[in-house]
Write an enzyme that holds these catalytic residues in place. Structure first.
Site, PDB file in Angstrom:
ATOM      1  N   LYS A  67      -4.770 -14.076 -10.934  1.00  0.00           N
ATOM      2  CA  LYS A  67      -5.910 -13.402 -10.799  1.00  0.00           C
ATOM      3  C   LYS A  67      -7.112 -14.191 -10.713  1.00  0.00           C
ATOM      4  O   LYS A  67      -8.068 -13.942  -9.783  1.00  0.00           O
ATOM      5  CB  LYS A  67      -6.259 -12.013 -11.580  1.00  0.00           C
ATOM      6  CG  LYS A  67      -5.085 -11.111 -11.335  1.00  0.00           C
ATOM      7  CD  LYS A  67      -5.012 -10.523 -10.132  1.00  0.00           C
ATOM      8  CE  LYS A  67      -3.960  -9.456 -10.095  1.00  0.00           C
ATOM      9  NZ  LYS A  67      -3.723  -8.879  -8.535  1.00  0.00           N
TER      10      LYS A  67
ATOM     11  N   TYR B  98      -0.254 -13.430 -15.062  1.00  0.00           N
ATOM     12  CA  TYR B  98      -1.111 -12.431 -14.452  1.00  0.00           C
ATOM     13  C   TYR B  98      -2.584 -12.797 -14.237  1.00  0.00           C
ATOM     14  O   TYR B  98      -3.197 -12.803 -13.369  1.00  0.00           O
ATOM     15  CB  TYR B  98      -0.959 -11.128 -15.216  1.00  0.00           C
ATOM     16  CG  TYR B  98      -1.721 -10.132 -14.384  1.00  0.00           C
ATOM     17  CD1 TYR B  98      -1.166  -9.367 -13.276  1.00  0.00           C
ATOM     18  CD2 TYR B  98      -2.915  -9.558 -14.666  1.00  0.00           C
ATOM     19  CE1 TYR B  98      -1.808  -8.343 -12.408  1.00  0.00           C
ATOM     20  CE2 TYR B  98      -3.471  -8.609 -14.179  1.00  0.00           C
ATOM     21  CZ  TYR B  98      -2.969  -7.962 -12.852  1.00  0.00           C
ATOM     22  OH  TYR B  98      -3.633  -6.880 -12.238  1.00  0.00           O
TER      23      TYR B  98
ATOM     24  N   ALA C 126       0.820  -1.242   0.115  1.00  0.00           N
ATOM     25  CA  ALA C 126      -0.106   0.109  -0.031  1.00  0.00           C
ATOM     26  C   ALA C 126       0.881   1.408  -0.024  1.00  0.00           C
ATOM     27  O   ALA C 126       0.300   2.297   0.197  1.00  0.00           O
ATOM     28  CB  ALA C 126      -0.984   0.069   1.380  1.00  0.00           C
TER      29      ALA C 126
ATOM     30  N   ARG D  27       1.879   2.724  -2.683  1.00  0.00           N
ATOM     31  CA  ARG D  27       1.372   3.779  -3.503  1.00  0.00           C
ATOM     32  C   ARG D  27       0.223   3.136  -4.397  1.00  0.00           C
ATOM     33  O   ARG D  27      -0.404   1.785  -3.758  1.00  0.00           O
ATOM     34  CB  ARG D  27       2.402   3.761  -4.624  1.00  0.00           C
ATOM     35  CG  ARG D  27       2.652   2.644  -5.570  1.00  0.00           C
ATOM     36  CD  ARG D  27       3.771   2.659  -6.391  1.00  0.00           C
ATOM     37  NE  ARG D  27       3.553   1.686  -7.583  1.00  0.00           N
ATOM     38  CZ  ARG D  27       4.571   1.237  -8.216  1.00  0.00           C
ATOM     39  NH1 ARG D  27       5.827   2.071  -8.032  1.00  0.00           N
ATOM     40  NH2 ARG D  27       4.560   0.256  -9.441  1.00  0.00           N
TER      41      ARG D  27
HETATM   42  P1  NAD Z   1       1.061  -0.537  -8.148  1.00  0.00           P
HETATM   43  O1  NAD Z   1       2.218  -1.233  -8.813  1.00  0.00           O
HETATM   44  O2  NAD Z   1       0.906   0.891  -8.474  1.00  0.00           O
HETATM   45  O3  NAD Z   1       1.318  -0.819  -6.773  1.00  0.00           O
HETATM   46  C1  NAD Z   1       1.693  -2.175  -6.261  1.00  0.00           C
HETATM   47  C2  NAD Z   1       2.221  -2.207  -4.890  1.00  0.00           C
HETATM   48  O4  NAD Z   1       2.452  -3.587  -4.529  1.00  0.00           O
HETATM   49  C3  NAD Z   1       3.623  -1.229  -5.006  1.00  0.00           C
HETATM   50  O5  NAD Z   1       3.515  -0.429  -3.685  1.00  0.00           O
HETATM   51  C4  NAD Z   1       4.468  -2.391  -4.625  1.00  0.00           C
HETATM   52  O6  NAD Z   1       5.614  -2.102  -4.063  1.00  0.00           O
HETATM   53  C5  NAD Z   1       3.805  -3.431  -3.936  1.00  0.00           C
HETATM   54  N1  NAD Z   1       4.449  -4.776  -4.040  1.00  0.00           N
HETATM   55  C6  NAD Z   1       4.982  -5.645  -5.421  1.00  0.00           C
HETATM   56  N2  NAD Z   1       5.491  -6.808  -4.836  1.00  0.00           N
HETATM   57  C7  NAD Z   1       5.303  -6.863  -3.465  1.00  0.00           C
HETATM   58  C8  NAD Z   1       5.601  -7.754  -2.740  1.00  0.00           C
HETATM   59  N3  NAD Z   1       6.249  -8.883  -2.988  1.00  0.00           N
HETATM   60  N4  NAD Z   1       5.500  -7.337  -1.319  1.00  0.00           N
HETATM   61  C9  NAD Z   1       4.700  -6.379  -0.616  1.00  0.00           C
HETATM   62  N5  NAD Z   1       4.218  -5.299  -1.578  1.00  0.00           N
HETATM   63  C10 NAD Z   1       4.611  -5.680  -3.113  1.00  0.00           C
HETATM   64  O7  NAD Z   1      -0.131  -1.341  -8.759  1.00  0.00           O
HETATM   65  P2  NAD Z   1      -1.714  -1.063  -8.699  1.00  0.00           P
HETATM   66  O8  NAD Z   1      -2.153  -0.656 -10.002  1.00  0.00           O
HETATM   67  O9  NAD Z   1      -1.943  -0.021  -7.659  1.00  0.00           O
HETATM   68  O10 NAD Z   1      -2.408  -2.325  -8.378  1.00  0.00           O
HETATM   69  C11 NAD Z   1      -2.535  -2.797  -6.952  1.00  0.00           C
HETATM   70  C12 NAD Z   1      -3.378  -4.271  -7.375  1.00  0.00           C
HETATM   71  O11 NAD Z   1      -4.568  -4.044  -8.013  1.00  0.00           O
HETATM   72  C13 NAD Z   1      -2.594  -5.462  -7.921  1.00  0.00           C
HETATM   73  O12 NAD Z   1      -2.744  -6.691  -7.289  1.00  0.00           O
HETATM   74  C14 NAD Z   1      -2.893  -5.328  -9.297  1.00  0.00           C
HETATM   75  O13 NAD Z   1      -2.658  -6.414  -9.864  1.00  0.00           O
HETATM   76  C15 NAD Z   1      -4.436  -5.159  -9.175  1.00  0.00           C
HETATM   77  N6  NAD Z   1      -4.993  -4.502 -10.189  1.00  0.00           N
HETATM   78  C16 NAD Z   1      -4.602  -3.430 -10.999  1.00  0.00           C
HETATM   79  C17 NAD Z   1      -5.149  -2.659 -12.054  1.00  0.00           C
HETATM   80  C18 NAD Z   1      -4.742  -1.411 -12.802  1.00  0.00           C
HETATM   81  O14 NAD Z   1      -5.346  -1.479 -14.053  1.00  0.00           O
HETATM   82  N7  NAD Z   1      -3.751  -0.602 -12.220  1.00  0.00           N
HETATM   83  C19 NAD Z   1      -6.207  -3.568 -12.533  1.00  0.00           C
HETATM   84  C20 NAD Z   1      -6.763  -4.774 -11.967  1.00  0.00           C
HETATM   85  C21 NAD Z   1      -6.168  -5.276 -11.045  1.00  0.00           C
END
Ligand code: NAD
Length: 248
Positions: A160, A156, A14, A16
């Protein structure tokens, strides 16, 4: 509103993006918030300060969500410092896109471990605690891609989709203990994860969204607020899409 007053939430990844928006939304509704990320850097510290500005207790923990051992340790620390954990958000996630012909074992394993095994790690550690509390809400960030599939994202999409099976099973197993488990399936959300995509790819995504815009992290956080709160007291084992009708 104080929809989460008196509750403690633990949000993974969390520092970012969507996780940060969820942590802030929960704090704005009165929850104490513990969050994890790989490292607690300046960005994570800023997130922590923004959460604290809501007048709630907050703490950031460095932990790799894909590590079973680190997860057990961090959950024990959160419990010791906050006294209870009512809400778990499995948000940490990564992409390592490649067509199947070119996908390496490393790309497959990394995405499955960070996106899917991490949720097992946290749910496994939290279920005894939530059972003793006779309640809890577990929310996992899936994706519409986990339902539809997507070329170049077989790792991915599999991770999911796996979260959806995990969530439905946990909802059935743990329902008698008052524990709810749900997934959010976001569509195309504007965050650093999607900003990394080439512009033409992003434009193409948006063209195919009936609401004609990418979602914001706050759009997803609003759904996460509903699922965490008592308003969703009879909602469990569900996948709530947050995608501007991109998939329906
Ligand atoms: P993001 O890359 O901005 O943030 C992901 C966060 O997870 C980062 O702060 C990162 O440092 C942290 N992280 C990564 N690997 C980690 C680990 N091993 N242990 C702890 N923390 C870790 O991504 P986001 O867009 O904010 O996505 C958040 C979630 O929502 C993800 O699970 C992503 O798959 C899902 N999601 C995002 C989207 C999109 O369009 N952005 C769509 C569908 C699902």
């Amino acid at each position: 509103m104080d929809l989460l007053k008196g509750k403690t939430a633990l949000v993974t990844g969390a520092a970012r993006g969507i996780g940060k928006a969820i942590a802030l939304k929960y704090a704005s509704e009165g929850a104490n918030v513990a969050f994890t990320d790989l490292v607690i850097n300046d960005g994570a510290q800023r997130t922590l300060s923004e959460i604290e500005a809501h007048g709630v207790k907050a703490k950031a923990y460095a932990a790799d969500a894909s590590s079973f051992g680190e997860t057990e340790k961090v959950v024990a620390q959160v419990l010791a410092e906050f006294g209870r954990i009512d809400i778990l958000v499995n948000n940490a996630g990564i992409t390592k896109d490649a067509l199947m012909l070119r996908m390496s074992e490393e790309q497959w394993d990394a995405v499955i471990n960070v996106n899917l095994k991490s949720a097992f790690n946290f749910i496994h550690a939290l279920v005894p605690i939530m059972s003793r509390q006779r309640g809890g809400s577990i929310i996992s960030l899936s994706s519409v891609v986990g339902i539809t599939g997507n070329p170049g994202q077989s790792n991915y999409a599999a991770s999911k989709a796996g979260l959806i099976g995990l969530t439905k099973s946990v909802a059935k197993e743990m329902g008698p203990r008052g524990i709810r488990a749900n997934c959010i399936a976001p569509g195309f959300i504007i965050s650093e994860m999607t900003e990394a995509l080439p512009e033409d790819v992003r434009e193409n995504w948006v063209k195919n969204i009936p609401l004609r815009r990418g979602g914001t992290p706050e759009d997803v956080a609003n759904v996460a607020l509903f699922l965490a709160s008592d308003l969703a007291g009879y909602v469990s084992g569900q996948v709530l899409n947050c995608c501007g009708a991109m998939y329906c």
